[in-house]
Design a protein around this motif. Structure first.
Motif, PDB file in Angstrom:
ATOM      1  N   ARG A   1       0.832  -1.210   0.000  1.00 21.01           N
ATOM      2  CA  ARG A   1       0.000   0.000   0.000  1.00 21.01           C
ATOM      3  C   ARG A   1       0.864   1.256   0.000  1.00 21.01           C
ATOM      4  NH1 ARG A   1      -5.448  -0.530   0.996  1.00 21.01           N
ATOM      5  NH2 ARG A   1      -5.584   1.487   2.054  1.00 21.01           N
ATOM      6  N   ARG A   2       2.004   1.206   0.657  1.00 22.09           N
ATOM      7  CA  ARG A   2       2.945   2.330   0.604  1.00 22.09           C
ATOM      8  C   ARG A   2       3.421   2.552  -0.829  1.00 22.09           C
ATOM      9  NH1 ARG A   2       2.486   5.234   5.314  1.00 22.09           N
ATOM     10  NH2 ARG A   2       2.897   3.957   7.169  1.00 22.09           N
ATOM     11  N   LEU A   3       3.720   1.451  -1.528  1.00 23.99           N
ATOM     12  CA  LEU A   3       4.198   1.561  -2.905  1.00 23.99           C
ATOM     13  C   LEU A   3       3.093   2.073  -3.832  1.00 23.99           C
ATOM     14  CD1 LEU A   3       6.281  -1.741  -3.118  1.00 23.99           C
ATOM     15  CD2 LEU A   3       7.151   0.605  -2.903  1.00 23.99           C
ATOM     16  N   GLU A   4       1.854   1.652  -3.579  1.00 20.22           N
ATOM     17  CA  GLU A   4       0.734   2.166  -4.358  1.00 20.22           C
ATOM     18  C   GLU A   4       0.597   3.668  -4.168  1.00 20.22           C
ATOM     19  OE1 GLU A   4      -1.652  -2.030  -3.677  1.00 20.22           O
ATOM     20  OE2 GLU A   4      -2.493  -0.160  -2.878  1.00 20.22           O
ATOM     21  N   MET A   5       0.747   4.106  -2.938  1.00 20.15           N
ATOM     22  CA  MET A   5       0.673   5.543  -2.651  1.00 20.15           C
ATOM     23  C   MET A   5       1.779   6.306  -3.377  1.00 20.15           C
ATOM     24  SD  MET A   5      -0.501   8.204  -1.040  1.00 20.15           S
ATOM     25  CE  MET A   5      -1.611   7.560   0.217  1.00 20.15           C
ATOM     26  N   LEU A   6       2.999   5.782  -3.337  1.00 22.11           N
ATOM     27  CA  LEU A   6       4.115   6.450  -4.008  1.00 22.11           C
ATOM     28  C   LEU A   6       3.880   6.540  -5.510  1.00 22.11           C
ATOM     29  CD1 LEU A   6       7.214   4.985  -2.116  1.00 22.11           C
ATOM     30  CD2 LEU A   6       6.357   7.336  -2.030  1.00 22.11           C
ATOM     31  N   ALA A   7       3.302   5.503  -6.101  1.00 21.12           N
ATOM     32  CA  ALA A   7       3.030   5.514  -7.535  1.00 21.12           C
ATOM     33  C   ALA A   7       2.043   6.619  -7.897  1.00 21.12           C
ATOM     34  CB  ALA A   7       2.491   4.153  -7.973  1.00 21.12           C
ATOM     35  N   VAL A   8       1.018   6.795  -7.069  1.00 23.10           N
ATOM     36  CA  VAL A   8       0.024   7.843  -7.337  1.00 23.10           C
ATOM     37  C   VAL A   8       0.609   9.223  -7.069  1.00 23.10           C
ATOM     38  CG1 VAL A   8      -2.205   8.764  -6.603  1.00 23.10           C
ATOM     39  CG2 VAL A   8      -1.935   6.318  -6.979  1.00 23.10           C
ATOM     40  N   VAL A   9       1.443   9.341  -6.043  1.00 25.42           N
ATOM     41  CA  VAL A   9       2.131  10.619  -5.789  1.00 25.42           C
ATOM     42  C   VAL A   9       2.951  11.007  -7.018  1.00 25.42           C
ATOM     43  CG1 VAL A   9       3.966  11.716  -4.452  1.00 25.42           C
ATOM     44  CG2 VAL A   9       2.188  10.411  -3.289  1.00 25.42           C
ATOM     45  N   LYS A  10       3.679  10.056  -7.575  1.00 23.76           N
ATOM     46  CA  LYS A  10       4.470  10.311  -8.776  1.00 23.76           C
ATOM     47  C   LYS A  10       3.594  10.786  -9.932  1.00 23.76           C
ATOM     48  CE  LYS A  10       6.435   8.026 -12.680  1.00 23.76           C
ATOM     49  NZ  LYS A  10       5.529   8.824 -13.516  1.00 23.76           N
ATOM     50  N   PHE A  11       2.471  10.080 -10.170  1.00 27.30           N
ATOM     51  CA  PHE A  11       1.579  10.434 -11.275  1.00 27.30           C
ATOM     52  C   PHE A  11       1.015  11.846 -11.110  1.00 27.30           C
ATOM     53  CE2 PHE A  11      -2.837  10.600 -12.851  1.00 27.30           C
ATOM     54  CZ  PHE A  11      -2.596  10.475 -14.212  1.00 27.30           C
ATOM     55  N   ILE A  12       0.501  12.147  -9.933  1.00 24.91           N
ATOM     56  CA  ILE A  12      -0.133  13.448  -9.706  1.00 24.91           C
ATOM     57  C   ILE A  12       0.887  14.583  -9.790  1.00 24.91           C
ATOM     58  CG2 ILE A  12      -1.368  14.870  -8.033  1.00 24.91           C
ATOM     59  CD1 ILE A  12      -3.071  12.699  -9.357  1.00 24.91           C
ATOM     60  N   PHE A  13       2.045  14.407  -9.171  1.00 28.15           N
ATOM     61  CA  PHE A  13       3.038  15.485  -9.174  1.00 28.15           C
ATOM     62  C   PHE A  13       3.630  15.667 -10.567  1.00 28.15           C
ATOM     63  CE2 PHE A  13       2.492  15.397  -4.712  1.00 28.15           C
ATOM     64  CZ  PHE A  13       2.997  16.594  -4.211  1.00 28.15           C
ATOM     65  N   CYS A  14       3.802  14.596 -11.328  1.00 26.57           N
ATOM     66  CA  CYS A  14       4.269  14.750 -12.709  1.00 26.57           C
ATOM     67  C   CYS A  14       3.236  15.487 -13.536  1.00 26.57           C
ATOM     68  CB  CYS A  14       4.562  13.383 -13.329  1.00 26.57           C
ATOM     69  SG  CYS A  14       6.074  12.613 -12.739  1.00 26.57           S
TER      70      CYS A  14
END
Length: 340
Positions: A18-31
């Motif tokens: 779940r931490r990795l899922e969160m990081l993936a979405v953080v990357k998508f949104i910030f990009c």
């Protein structure tokens, strides 16, 4: 789950996936939100304030040389599309892709995606990556996410976008993919565009389509079959401030949209460490349903009658797709598709 002053904080003992899922979405949104302008400001800084200006100048030379690529089919990289990050992003919501009919790779297609939502997470994850297995579900079909030409004006960021197989939304770009590169291509158009963001309230089934006919004219001229797509839950991942027609907020949003080309929204999501506020989307499912293709015969110079007739067929098929599948989603089973 701890709550302080009305703010619900995430627990510390969250599983790694779940931490990795969160990081993936953080990357998508910030990009999506910051990478374009970040690259632009960085390039200006390197030119004006460092001795590495020559690197940026060389890149700008390459950028000019490569300027036609977004309108000539793009430059996709399968490794990028199959990057494991996208699978973690898929599982965050989660996002699913459902096929209702096979697509013959001897034809080209225009996928009409509805609704836009805020960031179009379902459109990106399903059609710009292989996280949900597009190529396995539709063998022989190459998907191209069609996006605003402005994305390709930002240095460095443009190359990031191109890797996903994205192309710009100009007529030249669509004609190249649908007429000049052979069969087996699918252009994914988010038909409602940026203005539809203003309708992206949780549970909303409102789409902008009544006056959207340009993609139908392109389909007729290219002989590209039409495929309606509806993404249940696309509007649910954020809570947007109410902005009914006629309100001061909606008026300001429309004026800003005319000026800057996109629709600014006031929304509430969640944060990295809390569930109460932030710019990240909520963990709410997005289920994308791909309908059966609508055959289109090529017409070099389609008349208004041709376009209007196809428009009626497309709206009917999209409504049927929505009504047939809404029963599988409790939040939507009693709702009707609203077409503006």
């Amino acid at each position: 789950m701890a709550s302080v002053l009305g703010i619900e904080f995430a627990p510390l003992n969250i599983p790694l996936h779940r931490r990795l899922e969160m990081l993936a979405v953080v990357k998508f949104i910030f990009c999506f939100m910051f990478l374009g302008f970040g690259c632009l400001f960085l390039s200006v800084y390197l030119v004006l304030c460092t001795k590495y200006y020559w690197v940026v100048l060389l890149y700008y030379g390459w950028m000019y040389y490569d300027r036609e690529t977004p309108s000539r089919g793009g430059r996709r990289h399968e490794r990028f599309r199959r990057w494991v990050v996208w699978k973690y992003m898929r599982d965050y919501f989660p996002i699913t892709l459902t096929k209702t009919a096979d697509l013959d790779p001897s034809y080209n297609y225009i996928f009409g995606f509805h609704p836009h939502g805020i960031f179009g997470a379902g459109a990106y994850c399903n059609f710009a990556t292989e996280a949900t297995g597009f190529s396995e579900k539709f063998p022989g079909i190459k998907s191209h996410l069609v996006t605003l030409a402005g994305h390709f004006l930002f240095p460095f960021y443009r190359d990031y976008v191109l890797q996903a197989g994205a192309i710009d939304c100009t007529r030249q770009s669509l004609y190249h993919v649908l007429k000049e590169t052979g069969p087996g291509n699918a252009c994914l158009l988010v038909v409602g565009g940026a203005p539809e963001c203003l309708e992206a309230h949780s549970g909303s089934t409102t789409i902008l389509l009544k006056e959207r006919k340009g993609f139908l004219k392109t389909a007729l001229r290219c002989g590209a079959h039409l495929v309606p797509v509806y993404s249940f839950g696309e509007t649910d991942v954020y809570d947007q401030m109410p902005n009914p027609e006629g309100s001061m907020l909606r008026t300001v949003q429309k004026n800003l949209q005319r000026f800057c080309g996109f629709a600014p929204t006031i929304l509430r999501g969640r944060g990295i460490f809390n569930y109460t506020f932030g710019i990240l989307p909520f963990r709410r499912p997005i289920d994308t349903i791909v309908g059966a293709p609508i055959p289109v015969k090529q017409v070099d110079e389609p008349t208004d009658e041709d376009i209007n007739k196809l428009h009626e067929i497309y709206m009917r098929e999209l409504r049927c797709l929505f009504d047939k599948h809404k029963v599988g989603f409790p939040a939507y089973k009693d709702k009707e598709l609203v077409i503006l």
